[in-house]
Design a protein around this motif. Sequence first.
Motif, PDB file in Angstrom:
ATOM      1  N   LEU A  83       0.894  -1.206   0.060  1.00 34.76           N
ATOM      2  CA  LEU A  83      -0.037   0.133   0.098  1.00 34.76           C
ATOM      3  C   LEU A  83       0.780   1.464   0.106  1.00 34.76           C
ATOM      4  O   LEU A  83       1.323   1.629   0.935  1.00 34.76           O
ATOM      5  N   ALA A  87      -6.055   2.793   0.959  1.00 32.98           N
ATOM      6  CA  ALA A  87      -6.925   1.732   0.782  1.00 32.98           C
ATOM      7  C   ALA A  87      -8.159   1.834   1.235  1.00 32.98           C
ATOM      8  O   ALA A  87      -8.390   1.741   2.557  1.00 32.98           O
ATOM      9  N   LEU A  92      -9.745  -1.678   0.240  1.00 32.40           N
ATOM     10  CA  LEU A  92      -9.197  -2.337   1.378  1.00 32.40           C
ATOM     11  C   LEU A  92      -9.482  -3.844   1.559  1.00 32.40           C
ATOM     12  O   LEU A  92      -8.524  -4.684   1.814  1.00 32.40           O
ATOM     13  N   ARG A 101       0.374  -7.747   4.502  1.00 30.90           N
ATOM     14  CA  ARG A 101       0.048  -6.154   3.979  1.00 30.90           C
ATOM     15  C   ARG A 101       1.501  -5.315   4.419  1.00 30.90           C
ATOM     16  O   ARG A 101       1.826  -5.463   5.372  1.00 30.90           O
ATOM     17  N   ILE A 109      -5.828   3.396   5.815  1.00 24.45           N
ATOM     18  CA  ILE A 109      -7.299   2.193   5.477  1.00 24.45           C
ATOM     19  C   ILE A 109      -8.241   3.214   5.862  1.00 24.45           C
ATOM     20  O   ILE A 109      -8.512   3.795   6.943  1.00 24.45           O
ATOM     21  N   CYS A 152      -2.085   0.857  11.960  1.00 32.28           N
ATOM     22  CA  CYS A 152      -2.575  -0.363  11.565  1.00 32.28           C
ATOM     23  C   CYS A 152      -1.442  -1.165  11.660  1.00 32.28           C
ATOM     24  O   CYS A 152      -1.747  -2.458  11.859  1.00 32.28           O
TER      25      CYS A 152
END
Length: 196
Positions: A83, A87, A92, A101, A109, A152
């Motif tokens: 990414l 996303a 996503l 990821r 995200i 994240c």
Amino acid sequence: LTPALRQTIALLEDDDRVGSILITGTGDAFCAGGDVSGMGGRDTQNINASESSTSEKIETLLEKQRSLTLKIHELKKITVAALPGAAAGAGLSKALACDLRIASQNAFITTAFVNIGLSGDYGASWFLPRLVGLAKAKEFFYMSDRIGADECARLGVFNKVFPRDSFREDAQIYAAKLANGPNNALSKMKKNFFLE
């Protein structure tokens, strides 16, 4: 773009020269989801569409989802979503379908579905709770906040975060390590995660 992605992953799955699959976006985003400009509009020529027409549309959407995110999730090869930036929505979901990821420091995200009045699609409501837990996944869906790269990573959505300036190169190195690994063993490891 999704028809091309479906075709590409089908080709790569059966290519013995391919050890892992890296999925990324061009420019500064991974994937912002579907084009919602035409969603929800009324087709005046088909106002009286039959119930079977609605059922057919639903089945078509379900098949599109099975042939993309479910296919990515079930590929024999290790998949990595890289990414470079946003996303969102179905984008996503595509990232969540991958085994791993990785993200640029400026990536984020958002589920975004509540912003357009949809319940979600392409598997995000199945994938996300398995990464962050049910309560946190519900918060992501209900609030549709932007969640930054560091958060994240802390929550386990991202496996690794790289500096923005070197992200593309770092992503290639990360995926190459998997691609050059023991592919048969990696494939069997992946299969083990599906055994109940």
